[in-house]
Design an enzyme around this catalytic site. Structure first.
Site, PDB file in Angstrom:
ATOM      1  N   ASP A 119      51.227 -24.387  36.529  1.00 25.66           N
ATOM      2  CA  ASP A 119      50.884 -23.378  35.536  1.00 25.66           C
ATOM      3  C   ASP A 119      51.168 -24.002  34.176  1.00 25.66           C
ATOM      4  OD1 ASP A 119      50.510 -20.641  34.548  1.00 25.66           O
ATOM      5  OD2 ASP A 119      51.233 -20.034  36.512  1.00 25.66           O
ATOM      6  N   ASP A 229      47.569 -20.329  31.417  1.00 25.00           N
ATOM      7  CA  ASP A 229      48.034 -18.944  31.363  1.00 25.00           C
ATOM      8  C   ASP A 229      47.573 -18.233  30.082  1.00 25.00           C
ATOM      9  OD1 ASP A 229      50.064 -16.825  32.224  1.00 25.00           O
ATOM     10  OD2 ASP A 229      50.823 -17.324  30.228  1.00 25.00           O
ATOM     11  N   GLU A 305      43.133 -18.475  33.026  1.00 25.10           N
ATOM     12  CA  GLU A 305      43.417 -17.077  33.358  1.00 25.10           C
ATOM     13  C   GLU A 305      43.028 -16.217  32.175  1.00 25.10           C
ATOM     14  OE1 GLU A 305      47.007 -13.920  34.010  1.00 25.10           O
ATOM     15  OE2 GLU A 305      46.824 -15.229  32.296  1.00 25.10           O
ATOM     16  N   HIS A 370      50.458 -12.475  41.351  1.00 22.88           N
ATOM     17  CA  HIS A 370      51.804 -11.988  41.037  1.00 22.88           C
ATOM     18  C   HIS A 370      51.806 -10.867  40.002  1.00 22.88           C
ATOM     19  CE1 HIS A 370      50.626 -14.703  37.938  1.00 22.88           C
ATOM     20  NE2 HIS A 370      51.673 -14.408  37.210  1.00 22.88           N
ATOM     21  N   ASP A 371      50.631 -10.511  39.501  1.00 21.38           N
ATOM     22  CA  ASP A 371      50.538  -9.449  38.494  1.00 21.38           C
ATOM     23  C   ASP A 371      49.876  -8.181  39.036  1.00 21.38           C
ATOM     24  OD1 ASP A 371      51.644 -11.085  36.469  1.00 21.38           O
ATOM     25  OD2 ASP A 371      49.692 -11.950  36.003  1.00 21.38           O
TER      26      ASP A 371
HETATM   27  C1  GLC Z   1      50.063 -14.136  32.477  1.00 25.33           C
HETATM   28  C2  GLC Z   1      50.913 -14.182  33.709  1.00 25.33           C
HETATM   29  C3  GLC Z   1      51.933 -13.084  33.658  1.00 25.33           C
HETATM   30  C4  GLC Z   1      52.789 -13.294  32.441  1.00 25.33           C
HETATM   31  C5  GLC Z   1      51.918 -13.380  31.176  1.00 25.33           C
HETATM   32  C6  GLC Z   1      52.696 -13.837  29.992  1.00 25.33           C
HETATM   33  O1  GLC Z   1      49.277 -13.005  32.416  1.00 25.33           O
HETATM   34  O2  GLC Z   1      50.121 -14.110  34.850  1.00 25.33           O
HETATM   35  O3  GLC Z   1      52.722 -13.042  34.806  1.00 25.33           O
HETATM   36  O4  GLC Z   1      53.716 -12.246  32.327  1.00 25.33           O
HETATM   37  O5  GLC Z   1      50.858 -14.273  31.335  1.00 25.33           O
HETATM   38  O6  GLC Z   1      52.981 -15.187  30.049  1.00 25.33           O
END
Ligand code: GLC
Ligand code: MG
Length: 629
Positions: A119, A229, A305, A370-371
């Protein structure tokens, strides 16, 4: 005989094609498996997963047919957002182990033929990062870090004390204003997530250079790719213009933190410059791709993402003259839930992505992460197996969230035990926001803590107790009808069958209950597969022969063989396709020989392929039957 002929032609063609193409796009034929490192395997008994734990489980991926693992952040972090608040981009957090543990992990992964993705968190750092600790001290020109973050003076013409004169109305994703006051600097800094996650200032070329250097650091270590991310948040409007109110938003809880959904985010996400950063990262990855200095690391995968409508994601793939990500994550299927699940809805989501896919680009599917709540909770346990079928057999690269291969479910964590800052920051809506439920420890076997940890205390989040009733790897490995057995069968099918390595997709029957599609190989005559998913609440019996015929396709003898069924109880059975019964929540895959009777769906009609089709027909002595009897 026919099969041998066709296989020989296919092999000849693929070998020729692969010699001709420069890039080794290994990521097209892999399954990406997402590991949340805190929750995968704890090697040192502290109740939190770690790198040595992951290394000890790598053979598992060979066993189940997964080729690529992606790790959520393992960098040094105070863990305000469980690793997404990075205090040192080039170090490993002690909770996960050491850099030597990381080196061991990547080296063993490569020995086992696995690819490893990291990541990359470009938008923000931790407030404990050395850059921020320095930056907050002063705005004097002697401070080399002074412009590493987005600092703003209090709003002018404001009669309140300076620390209350916030620059504008922007709201952070996790609730509250994006602006946080720093007494020493007499300025605000911007944070699109937690206040412990200050946003980096990409207008500063030094920041960009630091992040480029970070990328090169991990690529030099041999990581096979990166998941970028929160990419859409990298730039904000320079004039700091307010964001418009969202007319559809109603806050049911007066006094709650300002909610992210209350504004339309026209000034803080997807600014055009974000795309340029993406294309620039691509160039850095390409320094390490197809490079003779890097034998063994043919091409580095880049995934971004971004949560947005699929159309808004397309520019992340690149433009006609600049390449971008290999793919932006496609979160479409994550929006399926108990209320909207239907064959028609699935087709709508699948088609949205496939229809707008830029020429030459590759699709991908995400069914959870994970979200987001786990599949068992989002759409119901009845559909978890069918979801794995969908994810693994649609054209493109699937991403599986750990535990979905054994149908793990969400856990429930009381507010006073909640770990996730997203929930803690929004106490009145916490159950809508908490991400703890989908982050519970991996369930390996029936031993204490499901084999995840040897701690005699608590694990960082509780283990779902259903590990005692079959939801664990060991039990499912021993049961050839389990969800895991199904997953392994699907993974093998993807790997072995040319039909699953193309991006051709033909819908067959789509109704309230049924979503069905055909996967065909590039070479006519090789086996095709009819995938039927019943996403409804009642059983369905349908005539696929007639449906195929409407699409100008016919099959040999209107019958095939079930290569896999989601309940693993029909595998290997002959199956006529005139009346196919599929129970609610069930999915089946039927191997059939399909012949296209016009040019419309044919992938490519080169003279060689026409010849191959003719040979197939001559050698097989097929008698076509156009009607079901
Ligand atoms: C992304 C991640 C999430 C995190 C956010 C801030 O959306 O998937 O888990 O809290 O970024 O870094
Ligand atoms: Mg540990």
């Amino acid at each position: 005989m026919r099969c041998l002929w066709m296989r020989a032609i296919f092999l000849f063609m693929t070998t020729t094609l692969s010699f001709g193409s420069k890039r080794d796009e290994w990521w097209k034929n892999t399954i990406v498996y997402q590991i949340y490192p805190r929750s995968f395997m704890d090697s040192d008994g502290d109740g939190v997963g770690d790198l040595a734990g992951i290394t000890s489980c790598l053979e598992y991926f060979n066993d189940i047919g997964v080729g690529t693992i992606w790790l959520n952040p393992v960098y040094k972090s105070p863990m305000a957002d469980f690793g997404y608040d990075v205090a040192d981009f080039k170090d490993i957090d002690h909770i996960f182990g050491t850099m030597a543990d990381f080196d061991e992990l990547i080296s063993k992964a490569h020995q086992l033929g696995l690819k490893l993705l990291m990541d990359f968190v470009p938008n923000h750092t931790s407030d404990q990062h050395r850059w921020f600790v320095e930056s907050r001290k002063s705005k004097n020109s002697t401070n080399q870090y002074k412009d590493y973050y987005v600092w703003e003076d209090p709003k002018q013409d404001c009669s309140d004390p300076p620390h209350q004169c916030i620059p504008n109305n922007w709201v952070s994703v996790f609730g509250g204003s994006v602006w946080e006051w720093v007494q020493e600097r007499q300025q605000f800094y911007l944070h699109q997530f937690l206040k412990e996650q200050p946003d980096l200032n990409y207008a500063n070329p030094q920041v960009q250079a630091e992040m480029d250097d970070t990328l090169r650091f991990w690529l030099t270590k041999g990581v096979d790719g990166l998941r970028m991310d929160a990419t859409r948040h990298i730039y904000e409007n320079d004039k700091l213009e307010d964001e418009p109110l969202n007319p559809d938003y109603t806050d049911s809880v007066p006094g709650e933190h300002a909610q992210y959904q209350s504004l339309l985010h026209t000034k803080t996400v997807d600014l055009p410059k974000v795309y340029d950063v993406t294309y620039h990262w691509r160039e850095i990855l390409d320094e390490f791709s197809d490079n003779p200095d890097w034998p063994g690391y043919p091409s580095r995968l880049m995934v971004v993402e971004v949560y947005n409508s699929h159309k808004a994601l397309l520019p992340y793939y690149g433009t006609s003259d600049r390449r971008g990500a290999d793919f932006p994550f496609n979160f479409g299927l994550v929006y399926l839930n108990k209320e909207n699940m239907s064959g028609i809805k699935i087709q709508e989501l699948v088609n949205a992505w496939m229809e707008d896919l830029p020429p030459g680009k590759w699709p991908n599917w995400v069914t959870g992460n994970h979200d987001r709540p786990r599949i068992a909770d989002r759409v119901g346990i009845t559909y978890t197996r069918a979801f794995n079928v969908l994810n693994l057999l649609l054209p493109g690269t699937p991403t599986s969230y750990y535990g979905e291969e054994i149908a793990m479910g969400n856990i429930w964590v009381a507010f006073n035990k909640t770990q996730d800052p997203f929930a803690i920051n929004n106490p009145n809506h916490w159950e809508n926001y908490t991400r703890d439920p989908e982050r519970s420890p991996m369930q390996w076997d029936r031993s204490h803590h499901a084999g995840f940890s040897t701690t005699t205390g608590d694990t960082w989040l509780p283990v779902n107790q259903n590990y005692l009733s079959g939801v664990n790897v060991a039990d499912q490995m021993a049961d050839n009808t389990s969800t895991l057995a199904l997953y392994m069968k699907l993974a093998a099918l993807r790997k072995e069958q040319p039909a699953f390595q193309t991006n051709h997709l033909k819908y067959v029957i789509v109704t309230e209950n049924i979503f069905s599609f055909l996967r065909m190989p590039d070479t006519p005559g090789l086996e095709s597969f009819l995938v039927i998913i019943n996403a409804g609440t009642s059983n369905s019996t349908d005539d696929y022969s007639a449906a195929l015929k409407k699409k100008m396709m016919i099959t040999e003898d209107n019958s095939g063989i079930v290569v896999v069924s989601s309940n693993m109880d029909r595998n290997g059975k002959p199956q006529g396709i005139c009346n196919v019964h599929v129970a609610a929540g069930e999915a089946i895959v039927i191997r059939i020989s399909v012949y296209v009777i016009n040019s419309e769906p044919a992938p490519s009609l080169s003279p060689c392929l026409i010849l191959a089709t003719m040979l197939a027909i001559i050698f097989s002595g097929i008698v076509f039957r156009y009607q079901c009897t």
